[in-house]
Design a protein around this motif. Structure first.
Motif, mmCIF file in Angstrom:
data_model
loop_
_atom_site.group_PDB
_atom_site.id
_atom_site.type_symbol
_atom_site.label_atom_id
_atom_site.label_comp_id
_atom_site.label_asym_id
_atom_site.label_seq_id
_atom_site.Cartn_x
_atom_site.Cartn_y
_atom_site.Cartn_z
ATOM 1 N N LEU A 1 0.869 -1.117 -0.036
ATOM 2 C CA LEU A 1 -0.080 -0.181 -0.036
ATOM 3 C C LEU A 1 0.928 1.339 -0.105
ATOM 4 O O LEU A 1 1.669 1.499 0.845
ATOM 5 N N GLN A 2 0.554 1.905 -0.884
ATOM 6 C CA GLN A 2 1.494 3.430 -0.977
ATOM 7 C C GLN A 2 0.260 4.625 -0.669
ATOM 8 O O GLN A 2 -0.895 4.270 -0.758
ATOM 9 N N VAL A 3 0.672 5.730 -0.796
ATOM 10 C CA VAL A 3 0.103 6.917 -0.473
ATOM 11 C C VAL A 3 -1.363 6.788 -1.537
ATOM 12 O O VAL A 3 -1.411 6.792 -2.823
ATOM 13 N N GLY A 4 -2.474 6.800 -0.575
ATOM 14 C CA GLY A 4 -3.678 6.972 -1.397
ATOM 15 C C GLY A 4 -4.462 5.316 -1.561
ATOM 16 O O GLY A 4 -5.642 5.593 -1.767
ATOM 17 N N ASP A 5 -3.565 4.551 -1.522
ATOM 18 C CA ASP A 5 -4.021 3.090 -1.393
ATOM 19 C C ASP A 5 -4.941 2.994 -0.231
ATOM 20 O O ASP A 5 -4.406 3.112 0.843
ATOM 21 N N PHE A 6 -5.998 1.926 -0.586
ATOM 22 C CA PHE A 6 -6.754 1.581 0.571
ATOM 23 C C PHE A 6 -7.412 -0.048 0.336
ATOM 24 O O PHE A 6 -7.297 -0.292 -0.768
ATOM 25 N N ILE A 7 -7.703 -0.398 1.389
ATOM 26 C CA ILE A 7 -8.083 -1.917 1.336
ATOM 27 C C ILE A 7 -9.121 -2.287 2.563
ATOM 28 O O ILE A 7 -9.105 -1.645 3.615
ATOM 29 N N HIS A 8 -9.883 -3.112 2.174
ATOM 30 C CA HIS A 8 -10.803 -3.621 3.294
ATOM 31 C C HIS A 8 -10.462 -4.919 3.589
ATOM 32 O O HIS A 8 -10.437 -5.860 2.811
ATOM 33 N N ILE A 9 -10.721 -5.046 4.920
ATOM 34 C CA ILE A 9 -9.888 -6.363 5.527
ATOM 35 C C ILE A 9 -11.530 -6.815 6.485
ATOM 36 O O ILE A 9 -11.518 -6.337 7.359
ATOM 37 N N PRO A 10 -12.040 -7.758 5.993
ATOM 38 C CA PRO A 10 -13.148 -8.614 6.500
ATOM 39 C C PRO A 10 -12.684 -9.027 7.910
ATOM 40 O O PRO A 10 -11.559 -9.412 8.222
ATOM 41 N N ALA A 11 -13.807 -8.782 8.958
ATOM 42 C CA ALA A 11 -13.558 -9.416 10.220
ATOM 43 C C ALA A 11 -13.070 -10.818 10.113
ATOM 44 O O ALA A 11 -13.626 -11.808 9.025
ATOM 45 N N HIS A 12 -12.152 -11.225 11.004
ATOM 46 C CA HIS A 12 -11.581 -12.577 11.145
ATOM 47 C C HIS A 12 -10.689 -13.039 9.754
ATOM 48 O O HIS A 12 -10.385 -13.985 9.704
ATOM 49 N N THR A 13 -10.009 -11.841 9.077
ATOM 50 C CA THR A 13 -9.114 -12.305 8.081
ATOM 51 C C THR A 13 -8.049 -11.847 8.818
ATOM 52 O O THR A 13 -7.519 -11.009 8.988
ATOM 53 N N GLN A 14 -7.254 -13.154 9.146
ATOM 54 C CA GLN A 14 -5.835 -12.827 9.526
ATOM 55 C C GLN A 14 -4.806 -12.219 8.977
ATOM 56 O O GLN A 14 -4.719 -12.647 7.660
ATOM 57 N N HIS A 15 -4.169 -11.270 9.416
ATOM 58 C CA HIS A 15 -3.338 -10.397 8.358
ATOM 59 C C HIS A 15 -2.334 -9.836 9.620
ATOM 60 O O HIS A 15 -2.496 -9.952 10.650
ATOM 61 N N LYS A 16 -1.043 -9.230 9.200
ATOM 62 C CA LYS A 16 -0.128 -8.405 9.962
ATOM 63 C C LYS A 16 0.500 -7.482 8.825
ATOM 64 O O LYS A 16 0.321 -7.659 7.600
ATOM 65 N N VAL A 17 1.416 -6.613 9.527
ATOM 66 C CA VAL A 17 2.091 -5.701 8.877
ATOM 67 C C VAL A 17 3.506 -6.361 8.632
ATOM 68 O O VAL A 17 4.323 -6.596 9.587
ATOM 69 N N SER A 18 3.719 -6.672 7.388
ATOM 70 C CA SER A 18 5.066 -7.323 7.196
ATOM 71 C C SER A 18 6.098 -6.284 7.358
ATOM 72 O O SER A 18 7.285 -6.764 7.878
ATOM 73 N N HIS A 19 6.175 -5.205 6.896
ATOM 74 C CA HIS A 19 6.917 -4.090 6.939
ATOM 75 C C HIS A 19 6.331 -2.585 6.511
ATOM 76 O O HIS A 19 5.395 -2.647 5.767
ATOM 77 N N THR A 20 7.350 -1.682 6.963
ATOM 78 C CA THR A 20 6.874 -0.301 6.432
ATOM 79 C C THR A 20 7.941 0.338 6.138
ATOM 80 O O THR A 20 9.030 -0.073 6.246
ATOM 81 N N GLN A 21 7.729 1.449 5.398
ATOM 82 C CA GLN A 21 8.972 2.380 5.143
ATOM 83 C C GLN A 21 9.983 2.566 6.059
ATOM 84 O O GLN A 21 9.804 2.889 7.254
#
Length: 105
Positions: free
Chosen positions: A72-92
């Motif tokens: 995800l870059q500036v302006g990008d967005f995403i919908h993550i439904p409830a109970h969708t397992q996820h994590k931030v793998s890394h940031t800038q």
């Protein structure tokens, strides 16, 4: 009361910084500020509510169980439904990443 999402950004970013901007029984809006951070290595986020997240500054990568990764870059967005397992793998690493997250049920 008027405010600005880019004001009073935290200066100690050894960990991600989370701040609720609005909280009601059905909606929570949160500012997340990262600097080369990732989610804790213990487990994945598995939230009871849906999450809509947008990058306002910087960039970050979300990883989902099964190995799918989304940049995800500036302006990008995403919908993550409830109970969708996820994590931030890394940031800038050479600047901050400012996320806007909206949690709802």
């Amino acid at each position: 009361m008027k405010s600005n999402i880019f004001k009073n950004l935290p200066t100690d970013l050894t960990d991600e910084h989370f701040q609720d901007l609005l909280k009601t029984p059905n909606v929570r809006i949160e500012r997340v500020v990262s600097h080369g951070n990732n989610s804790p290595t213990v487990g994945w986020y598995d939230q009871n509510e849906d999450e809509w997240v947008m990058v306002l500054q910087g960039e970050g990568w979300l990883e989902f169980t099964g190995g799918r990764e989304v940049r995800l870059q500036v302006g990008d967005f995403i919908h993550i439904p409830a109970h969708t397992q996820h994590k931030v793998s890394h940031t800038q690493a050479d600047g901050i990443t400012v996320w806007l997250a909206v949690f709802f049920s």
